[in-house]
Design a protein around this motif. Structure first.
Motif, PDB file in Angstrom:
ATOM      1  N   ALA A   1       0.829  -1.207   0.000  1.00 12.07           N
ATOM      2  CA  ALA A   1       0.000   0.000   0.000  1.00 12.07           C
ATOM      3  C   ALA A   1       0.862   1.254   0.000  1.00 12.07           C
ATOM      4  CB  ALA A   1      -0.922   0.015   1.217  1.00 12.07           C
ATOM      5  N   VAL A   2       0.323   2.301  -0.600  1.00 16.33           N
ATOM      6  CA  VAL A   2       0.900   3.645  -0.532  1.00 16.33           C
ATOM      7  C   VAL A   2      -0.064   4.507   0.277  1.00 16.33           C
ATOM      8  CG1 VAL A   2       1.434   5.730  -1.850  1.00 16.33           C
ATOM      9  CG2 VAL A   2       2.195   3.506  -2.686  1.00 16.33           C
ATOM     10  N   VAL A   3       0.458   5.170   1.303  1.00 19.69           N
ATOM     11  CA  VAL A   3      -0.362   6.023   2.159  1.00 19.69           C
ATOM     12  C   VAL A   3      -0.088   7.482   1.829  1.00 19.69           C
ATOM     13  CG1 VAL A   3      -0.876   6.708   4.534  1.00 19.69           C
ATOM     14  CG2 VAL A   3      -0.332   4.315   4.015  1.00 19.69           C
ATOM     15  N   VAL A   4      -1.134   8.239   1.530  1.00 18.31           N
ATOM     16  CA  VAL A   4      -1.003   9.683   1.338  1.00 18.31           C
ATOM     17  C   VAL A   4      -0.843  10.281   2.738  1.00 18.31           C
ATOM     18  CG1 VAL A   4      -2.109  11.773   0.496  1.00 18.31           C
ATOM     19  CG2 VAL A   4      -2.408   9.609  -0.745  1.00 18.31           C
TER      20      VAL A   4
ATOM     21  N   THR B   1      -5.911   6.865   2.159  1.00 16.85           N
ATOM     22  CA  THR B   1      -6.006   8.305   2.425  1.00 16.85           C
ATOM     23  C   THR B   1      -6.913   8.544   3.628  1.00 16.85           C
ATOM     24  OG1 THR B   1      -6.687  10.454   1.525  1.00 16.85           O
ATOM     25  CG2 THR B   1      -7.880   8.531   0.728  1.00 16.85           C
ATOM     26  N   GLY B   2      -6.660   9.624   4.353  1.00 22.69           N
ATOM     27  CA  GLY B   2      -7.386   9.917   5.576  1.00 22.69           C
ATOM     28  C   GLY B   2      -8.576  10.835   5.409  1.00 22.69           C
TER      29      GLY B   2
ATOM     30  N   LYS C   1     -14.898   7.340  -4.652  1.00 22.80           N
ATOM     31  CA  LYS C   1     -15.337   6.217  -5.496  1.00 22.80           C
ATOM     32  C   LYS C   1     -15.199   6.557  -6.974  1.00 22.80           C
ATOM     33  CE  LYS C   1     -18.462   3.638  -2.457  1.00 22.80           C
ATOM     34  NZ  LYS C   1     -17.962   4.119  -1.181  1.00 22.80           N
ATOM     35  N   SER C   2     -15.568   7.784  -7.328  1.00 17.24           N
ATOM     36  CA  SER C   2     -15.444   8.216  -8.721  1.00 17.24           C
ATOM     37  C   SER C   2     -13.990   8.234  -9.173  1.00 17.24           C
ATOM     38  CB  SER C   2     -16.063   9.614  -8.875  1.00 17.24           C
ATOM     39  OG  SER C   2     -15.821  10.137 -10.153  1.00 17.24           O
TER      40      SER C   2
ATOM     41  N   ILE D   1      -8.723   2.275  -3.448  1.00 16.57           N
ATOM     42  CA  ILE D   1      -8.496   3.404  -2.545  1.00 16.57           C
ATOM     43  C   ILE D   1      -9.222   3.116  -1.237  1.00 16.57           C
ATOM     44  CG2 ILE D   1      -8.763   5.874  -2.153  1.00 16.57           C
ATOM     45  CD1 ILE D   1      -8.737   6.329  -5.133  1.00 16.57           C
ATOM     46  N   HIS D   2      -8.469   3.110  -0.145  1.00 16.53           N
ATOM     47  CA  HIS D   2      -9.026   2.827   1.172  1.00 16.53           C
ATOM     48  C   HIS D   2      -9.177   4.133   1.952  1.00 16.53           C
ATOM     49  CE1 HIS D   2      -8.318  -1.578   0.895  1.00 16.53           C
ATOM     50  NE2 HIS D   2      -7.318  -1.197   0.108  1.00 16.53           N
ATOM     51  N   THR D   3     -10.300   4.284   2.611  1.00 15.54           N
ATOM     52  CA  THR D   3     -10.577   5.476   3.429  1.00 15.54           C
ATOM     53  C   THR D   3     -11.033   5.021   4.817  1.00 15.54           C
ATOM     54  OG1 THR D   3     -12.833   5.532   2.534  1.00 15.54           O
ATOM     55  CG2 THR D   3     -11.176   6.919   1.446  1.00 15.54           C
TER      56      THR D   3
END
Length: 218
Positions: free
Chosen positions: A6-9, A120-121, A139-140, A155-157
């Motif tokens: 994973a890459v975390v912003v 992303t947070g 989602k878009s 994309i995980h939130t």
């Protein structure tokens, strides 16, 4: 997901640091990416660097100074006051296109480092009215990223439906409560940990902390 990357912003703030700890638990390998857009406080970049180094996370800092040119606001200009939106207007801290650009470039980075997951947070519960923190936007963009690069990114939130008290609880559940409380930078005035106590970000953070410590995470 233990065998995936994973890459975390990552900004070094409460939310993104909580997400970083979440990702470290969920994924086998994690990298972090911070965007330098000549933001109001260079301490933000330094804070992110220090946290990533301490946690042993590979850390990328990408130059996004063009965003500073295009989007004058309270986070890119010292002569613009930090204030909440009034009369339906967005807060002065809203940076147009920020999450659109950040997540797009995070996707490019993810494709280069062979990561399927982007974390992303962003949060719709306590999102201050920012349109690019909404679930529908995420989602878009997820669909758009996959179509644009022929990838299967996810994309995980983790914070999307949590209020600030619940975000503090998540940090505690991840054994990161004291770390997040003492090491992160949320304050719009550039003060680490509990911050200045008077800017909108500090007030939101403190209310959430107080609610959590009092047992109110509803």
């Amino acid at each position: 997901m233990k065998n995936e990357k994973a890459v975390v912003v990552f900004s070094g703030g409460q939310d993104s640091t909580t997400c970083l700890f979440w990702a470290m638990k969920e994924f086998g390998e994690v990298e972090a990416v911070t965007f330098d857009y000549n933001q109001r406080h260079r301490t933000e970049i330094q804070c992110a660097e220090e946290i990533a180094s301490e946690l042993g996370i590979k850390h990328h800092i990408l130059d996004m100074s063009l965003l500073n040119q295009l989007a004058p606001n309270a986070l890119t200009r010292n002569d613009i006051d930090v204030k909440d939106g009034e009369g339906g207007e967005l807060p002065s801290t809203f940076v147009p296109g920020r999450n659109l650009l950040f997540l797009s470039f995070a996707g490019v980075l993810a494709s280069q480092v062979k990561a399927k997951h982007i974390v992303t947070g962003v949060c719709e519960t306590d999102f201050s009215g920012y349109p690019d923190c909404r679930d529908v936007f995420i989602k878009s963009l997820n669909v758009t990223l996959n179509l644009s690069m022929d990838q299967n990114f996810v994309i995980h939130t983790p914070l999307m439906w949590l209020n600030k008290a619940q975000t503090w609880k998540l940090a505690d559940d991840l054994d990161a409560f004291e770390f997040v409380r003492s090491r992160t930078l949320t304050c719009y005035n550039g003060i680490i940990a509990d911050g200045c106590g008077i800017c909108p970000a500090c007030k939101l953070r403190k209310k959430g902390l107080d609610d959590y410590l009092e047992g109110d995470v509803s």
